[in-house]
Motif scaffolding. Structure first.
Motif, PDB file in Angstrom:
ATOM      1  N   ALA A 105       0.816  -1.220   0.000  1.00 31.34           N
ATOM      2  CA  ALA A 105       0.000   0.000   0.000  1.00 31.34           C
ATOM      3  C   ALA A 105       0.849   1.269   0.000  1.00 31.34           C
ATOM      4  O   ALA A 105       0.381   2.335  -0.390  1.00 31.34           O
ATOM      5  CB  ALA A 105      -0.932   0.012   1.210  1.00 31.34           C
ATOM      6  N   ALA A 164      -4.108   2.729   0.513  1.00 32.21           N
ATOM      7  CA  ALA A 164      -4.404   1.642  -0.421  1.00 32.21           C
ATOM      8  C   ALA A 164      -3.919   2.054  -1.799  1.00 32.21           C
ATOM      9  O   ALA A 164      -4.182   3.184  -2.237  1.00 32.21           O
ATOM     10  CB  ALA A 164      -5.902   1.319  -0.459  1.00 32.21           C
ATOM     11  N   HIS A 165      -3.192   1.153  -2.450  1.00 34.55           N
ATOM     12  CA  HIS A 165      -2.696   1.407  -3.811  1.00 34.55           C
ATOM     13  C   HIS A 165      -1.910   2.714  -3.894  1.00 34.55           C
ATOM     14  O   HIS A 165      -1.969   3.425  -4.905  1.00 34.55           O
ATOM     15  CB  HIS A 165      -3.856   1.411  -4.810  1.00 34.55           C
ATOM     16  CG  HIS A 165      -4.781   0.257  -4.659  1.00 34.55           C
ATOM     17  ND1 HIS A 165      -4.400  -1.048  -4.871  1.00 34.55           N
ATOM     18  CD2 HIS A 165      -6.103   0.212  -4.289  1.00 34.55           C
ATOM     19  CE1 HIS A 165      -5.427  -1.858  -4.647  1.00 34.55           C
ATOM     20  NE2 HIS A 165      -6.470  -1.121  -4.291  1.00 34.55           N
ATOM     21  N   ARG A 183      -2.330   5.463  -2.274  1.00 34.30           N
ATOM     22  CA  ARG A 183      -3.113   6.686  -2.062  1.00 34.30           C
ATOM     23  C   ARG A 183      -3.708   6.682  -0.652  1.00 34.30           C
ATOM     24  O   ARG A 183      -4.135   5.646  -0.147  1.00 34.30           O
ATOM     25  CB  ARG A 183      -4.239   6.792  -3.092  1.00 34.30           C
ATOM     26  CG  ARG A 183      -3.746   6.826  -4.534  1.00 34.30           C
ATOM     27  CD  ARG A 183      -4.917   6.968  -5.501  1.00 34.30           C
ATOM     28  NE  ARG A 183      -4.492   6.809  -6.886  1.00 34.30           N
ATOM     29  CZ  ARG A 183      -3.980   7.779  -7.626  1.00 34.30           C
ATOM     30  NH1 ARG A 183      -3.843   8.977  -7.123  1.00 34.30           N
ATOM     31  NH2 ARG A 183      -3.606   7.558  -8.880  1.00 34.30           N
ATOM     32  N   GLY A 211     -10.942  -0.471  -3.432  1.00 32.55           N
ATOM     33  CA  GLY A 211     -10.960  -1.474  -4.488  1.00 32.55           C
ATOM     34  C   GLY A 211     -11.941  -1.128  -5.585  1.00 32.55           C
ATOM     35  O   GLY A 211     -11.653  -1.287  -6.774  1.00 32.55           O
ATOM     36  N   ASN A 225     -10.482   1.661  -7.620  1.00 37.16           N
ATOM     37  CA  ASN A 225      -9.380   1.196  -8.448  1.00 37.16           C
ATOM     38  C   ASN A 225      -9.892   0.486  -9.700  1.00 37.16           C
ATOM     39  O   ASN A 225      -9.360   0.637 -10.793  1.00 37.16           O
ATOM     40  CB  ASN A 225      -8.475   0.256  -7.630  1.00 37.16           C
ATOM     41  CG  ASN A 225      -7.133   0.042  -8.271  1.00 37.16           C
ATOM     42  OD1 ASN A 225      -6.479   0.981  -8.704  1.00 37.16           O
ATOM     43  ND2 ASN A 225      -6.691  -1.210  -8.324  1.00 37.16           N
ATOM     44  N   THR A 262      -9.407   1.742 -13.710  1.00 35.82           N
ATOM     45  CA  THR A 262      -8.729   0.909 -14.716  1.00 35.82           C
ATOM     46  C   THR A 262      -9.692   0.382 -15.762  1.00 35.82           C
ATOM     47  O   THR A 262      -9.280  -0.284 -16.707  1.00 35.82           O
ATOM     48  CB  THR A 262      -8.048  -0.284 -14.043  1.00 35.82           C
ATOM     49  OG1 THR A 262      -8.987  -1.030 -13.253  1.00 35.82           O
ATOM     50  CG2 THR A 262      -6.915   0.191 -13.123  1.00 35.82           C
TER      51      THR A 262
END
Length: 307
Positions: A40, A202-203, A205, A299, A302, A306
């Motif tokens: 993360a 997360a990711h 960010r 999630g 995200n 994408t």
């Protein structure tokens, strides 16, 4: 002055970006819980604060200076997730070695060994220590020199329940003395009583940051109200269900009702008044519930980004 200020920081490794525009602060005498899945960006954030990485973009300030400033390094304490020491040295020799490197008083060594519960094992070689004992020795070395800023990465790894509670009591004591602490952990249930704010990554960010009360309000997660000693629990459940509240029986004269934002006080008044409840428990959304909520939201975002 904040102990840590991270402003607009992005971190890239080649074409891969692991942090995206991170803004985060840590006040003096504050404990910040830093949470997130593996990958993360937690470890990268720690390395930026420690001065082991230089931000690709943005600014990092630690104790009002650059993380690499010698004055800052002497006031930092760091406990990594996996601690390693020279196996042939004793616990006392290990701490004395690190005290010399840090310029900390050698007289602090025995005091810290006592504080982390290793005084009786101080003259044993580190290679005979269990994982939990090595973790406690790592905490002792992080506390050398009475640091103003303490970074703890998975500090409870290998600790038994009693040692874990001792660690959190020590964190509470350090906070009261004015030490600023960043605590990373995947073991959430025991953490929430010992942090001032939580930051969820997360990711790469920042998904949320704030006190648990503010995060509960923002997330809008319901509380659970459990009441017992009710004379007409079945009728009460029917009435609440008809009004749109999720409710169920927990046994004779006992019910549980889901209280969404805006309805908790009304339900409590009813239970204390007309329903004549003998006992009431309120279960607020836990840190684990909040973490799951923000992870699931991240999630979904995200996937949208994408798509």
């Amino acid at each position: 002055m904040n102990a840590v200020e991270i402003r607009g920081v992005s971190q890239r490794y080649g074409r891969m970006t692991v942090l995206h525009g991170l803004d985060l602060t840590l006040g003096e005498g504050e404990v910040l819980g830093l949470f997130g899945h593996n990958g993360a960006g937690k470890t990268t954030t720690m390395k930026l604060i420690l001065g082991l990485l230089r931000a690709s973009e943005g600014q990092v300030s630690v104790l009002g200076r650059s993380p690499n400033a010698p004055q800052v390094r002497r006031q930092l304490g760091y406990l990594p997730e996996n601690v390693t020491f020279y196996p042939q040295l004793s616990g006392r020799e290990t701490l004395r070695h690190f005290a010399r490197l840090k310029g900390a008083p050698l007289g602090q060594v025995d005091e810290l060994l006592e504080q982390v519960g290793l005084f009786d094992a101080a003259d044993r070689r580190v290679k005979t220590y269990s994982k939990g004992m090595r973790q406690r020795l790592g905490l002792a070395q992080a506390l050398l020199g009475q640091p103003r800023l303490l970074l703890l990465d998975e500090p409870t790894v290998g600790l038994d329940p009693i040692a874990t509670q001792d660690l959190y009591r020590l964190i509470d004591h350090l906070r009261q003395q004015g030490t600023s602490i960043i605590l990373c952990s995947h073991v959430l249930p025991g953490v929430e009583a010992h942090i001032n704010r939580a930051a969820i990554l997360a990711h790469g960010r920042l998904q949320a940051v704030g006190s648990l009360a503010s995060l509960r309000e923002e997330a809008g997660l319901p509380a659970l109200i459990r009441a017992s000693g009710l004379k007409h629990s079945r009728q009460l459940i029917q009435r609440w269900t008809a009004a749109g509240h999720a409710a169920r029986a927990l046994g004779e004269g006992a019910v549980e009702v889901v209280a969404v934002n805006g309805h908790k006080l009304g339900l409590l008044r009813h239970l204390l008044g007309e329903a004549e409840a003998q006992d009431i428990d309120i279960h607020q959304p836990s840190l684990e519930d909040l973490y799951r909520y923000y992870m699931e939201r991240a999630g979904e975002r995200n996937v949208e980004a994408t798509a």
